[in-house]
Motif scaffolding. Structure first.
Motif, PDB file in Angstrom:
ATOM      1  N   ASP A 182       0.604  -0.863  -0.010  1.00  0.00           N
ATOM      2  CA  ASP A 182       0.042  -0.135  -0.107  1.00  0.00           C
ATOM      3  C   ASP A 182       1.085   1.216   0.126  1.00  0.00           C
ATOM      4  O   ASP A 182       2.219   1.472   0.718  1.00  0.00           O
ATOM      5  CB  ASP A 182      -0.821   0.065   1.224  1.00  0.00           C
ATOM      6  CG  ASP A 182      -2.195   1.339   1.355  1.00  0.00           C
ATOM      7  OD1 ASP A 182      -2.646   0.983   0.500  1.00  0.00           O
ATOM      8  OD2 ASP A 182      -1.810   1.783   2.166  1.00  0.00           O
ATOM      9  N   ALA A 225       0.634   4.013   0.516  1.00  0.00           N
ATOM     10  CA  ALA A 225       0.374   5.165   2.148  1.00  0.00           C
ATOM     11  C   ALA A 225       0.794   4.617   2.990  1.00  0.00           C
ATOM     12  O   ALA A 225       1.243   5.743   3.900  1.00  0.00           O
ATOM     13  CB  ALA A 225      -1.787   4.974   2.248  1.00  0.00           C
ATOM     14  N   SER A 226       0.860   3.538   3.249  1.00  0.00           N
ATOM     15  CA  SER A 226       2.025   2.662   4.194  1.00  0.00           C
ATOM     16  C   SER A 226       3.278   3.372   4.628  1.00  0.00           C
ATOM     17  O   SER A 226       4.269   3.533   4.957  1.00  0.00           O
ATOM     18  CB  SER A 226       1.770   1.567   4.490  1.00  0.00           C
ATOM     19  OG  SER A 226       1.833   0.465   3.222  1.00  0.00           O
ATOM     20  N   GLN A 241       3.581   6.963   5.248  1.00  0.00           N
ATOM     21  CA  GLN A 241       3.135   7.054   6.671  1.00  0.00           C
ATOM     22  C   GLN A 241       4.165   6.237   6.989  1.00  0.00           C
ATOM     23  O   GLN A 241       4.774   7.343   8.410  1.00  0.00           O
ATOM     24  CB  GLN A 241       2.056   6.009   6.858  1.00  0.00           C
ATOM     25  CG  GLN A 241       1.256   6.284   8.793  1.00  0.00           C
ATOM     26  CD  GLN A 241      -0.083   5.814   8.577  1.00  0.00           C
ATOM     27  OE1 GLN A 241      -0.756   5.679   7.833  1.00  0.00           O
ATOM     28  NE2 GLN A 241      -0.344   5.811  10.014  1.00  0.00           N
ATOM     29  N   ALA A 269      -0.445  10.228   8.610  1.00  0.00           N
ATOM     30  CA  ALA A 269      -1.825   9.211   8.379  1.00  0.00           C
ATOM     31  C   ALA A 269      -1.896  10.416   7.476  1.00  0.00           C
ATOM     32  O   ALA A 269      -1.783  11.322   7.321  1.00  0.00           O
ATOM     33  CB  ALA A 269      -2.692   9.094   9.201  1.00  0.00           C
ATOM     34  N   PRO A 270      -2.532   9.265   6.244  1.00  0.00           N
ATOM     35  CA  PRO A 270      -2.837   9.998   5.346  1.00  0.00           C
ATOM     36  C   PRO A 270      -4.433  10.482   4.950  1.00  0.00           C
ATOM     37  O   PRO A 270      -4.945  10.626   6.144  1.00  0.00           O
ATOM     38  CB  PRO A 270      -3.296   8.967   3.891  1.00  0.00           C
ATOM     39  CG  PRO A 270      -2.843   7.906   4.758  1.00  0.00           C
ATOM     40  CD  PRO A 270      -1.986   7.937   5.483  1.00  0.00           C
TER      41      PRO A 270
END
Lengths: 231, 231
Positions: free
Chosen positions: B190, B192-193, B196, B202-203
């Motif tokens: 992912d 986003a991770s 992050q 966090a997104p």
């Protein structure tokens, strides 16, 4: 199928979350209401079962007329409560009153799951017939998930440890009926958790089916119609 | 849309999990391969974007021929890796080499999500345009969930704290490109991770769409065709 089978179909929703005039269980799916598909599919696999249909009081007359028009015998009707748990609890009370025997099997199914595959129904029954006290159908979670935290934060959740739960959930009838009597709370959303909080034991997990969708919005009706054709 | 937009389309799967001869991104959806739908939908909303298409080496020639037959210009092609993360990382390297400027926006989208709604694409972009460093589309989890424990045990999971994550995920290009460079690991699933773990932030979560399904099996093709008609 040597055991007596009781099947509770939960269809007491009043439709507030569904974007149509009718509660989802009465919306037309290929010309017949969703609930009629659900009932006829269960009756095909379990023709000798003792069915209890939980309806909102406001829809009993409507349902009875539908059955008359379509020449279908309605199962015994139980009036539902304000929550799903209350609805199931009312049906459990009715069952206890009419007598549950050792070895009876009890299944609880959502009225809004009309395309539940027949082989899946047999798998769930077989688990109880094979000695499990409780068996529920699960499927893998295919979406990536995030766990919401405080103040807008979130983090990746490990979906490999999660499964999605479907119905019917099946139980030894005496055990789940007693569990409802002893540990019922109106906010419980899941019959297996009533079983688990009473017995301290987890239910057996049985393979569900991705086809066994729950109708929750108008779009799902189209998908259900498609799945009926695919099989 | 005043910022320069880079869009990575990840379509490097070799099809081992799909029950057909072709990887899912090349299966026909209404007469055209899934990936062509994905590309044309993104191009419609972001006509001036700089597209990078990540393909498995084995399918580059096939894709190039498809584009020729259909009279479509292929985006620049990047060869994928063994995992999704490696594929995205290869595209990030290519982007860094060709130059990323301050204010550029970068989106990463699954090639197998061909029916992503146009308004959803705009929402994701607008989040970055409005100042967010990272924005990802999420939808509520509608299934009841169970968390698996050891030795066959399980317990009800609180789905109200979970959301399902979709694509495209959007980022400030310089931030995500640096994040991939500094913290890349081949097992990350992912984008986003990656963001992050690099930034500790966090997104932003943006409303996704239940129509934005990911094609993972032959049945999903039928559902995607249905969703294309519904809108």
């Amino acid at each position: 199928m040597k055991n007596r089978i009781h099947i509770i179909i939960v269809a007491a929703g009043k439709g507030s979350r569904f974007g149509a005039d009718m509660p989802k269980q009465f919306v037309s799916l290929g010309g017949r209401p969703v609930l009629m598909h659900t009932l006829s599919r269960l009756r095909k696999v379990f023709p000798d079962a003792n069915f209890l249909l939980v309806l909102s009081k406001a829809f009993v007359e409507y349902w009875t007329e539908l059955c008359g028009n379509q020449g279908i015998d309605s199962p015994r009707i139980v009036i539902g409560g304000d929550t799903r748990a209350e609805s199931v609890n009312n049906a459990m009370s009715a069952l206890r009153d009419s007598g549950i025997k050792d070895g009876d099997v009890l299944m609880v199914h959502d009225g809004a799951r009309p395309v539940v595959p027949e082989d899946m129904l047999r798998r769930i029954y077989d688990a109880i017939d094979g000695g499990a006290e409780a068996a529920i159908p699960v499927i893998p979670v295919t979406d990536s998930l995030r766990l919401l935290g405080c103040e807008g934060g979130s983090e990746v959740a490990d979906r490999s440890r999660l499964v999605a739960v479907q119905t019917p959930q099946a139980f030894r009838a005496d055990v789940i009926a007693t569990a409802y009597k002893e540990t019922f709370s109106p906010t419980l959303t899941d019959d297996a958790s009533v079983y688990q909080s009473f017995t301290g034991k987890a239910p057996m997990l049985v393979e569900g089916s991705p086809l066994n969708i729950k109708i929750t919005n108008p779009r799902d009706i189209e998908v259900a119609a498609l799945y009926m054709k695919l099989r």
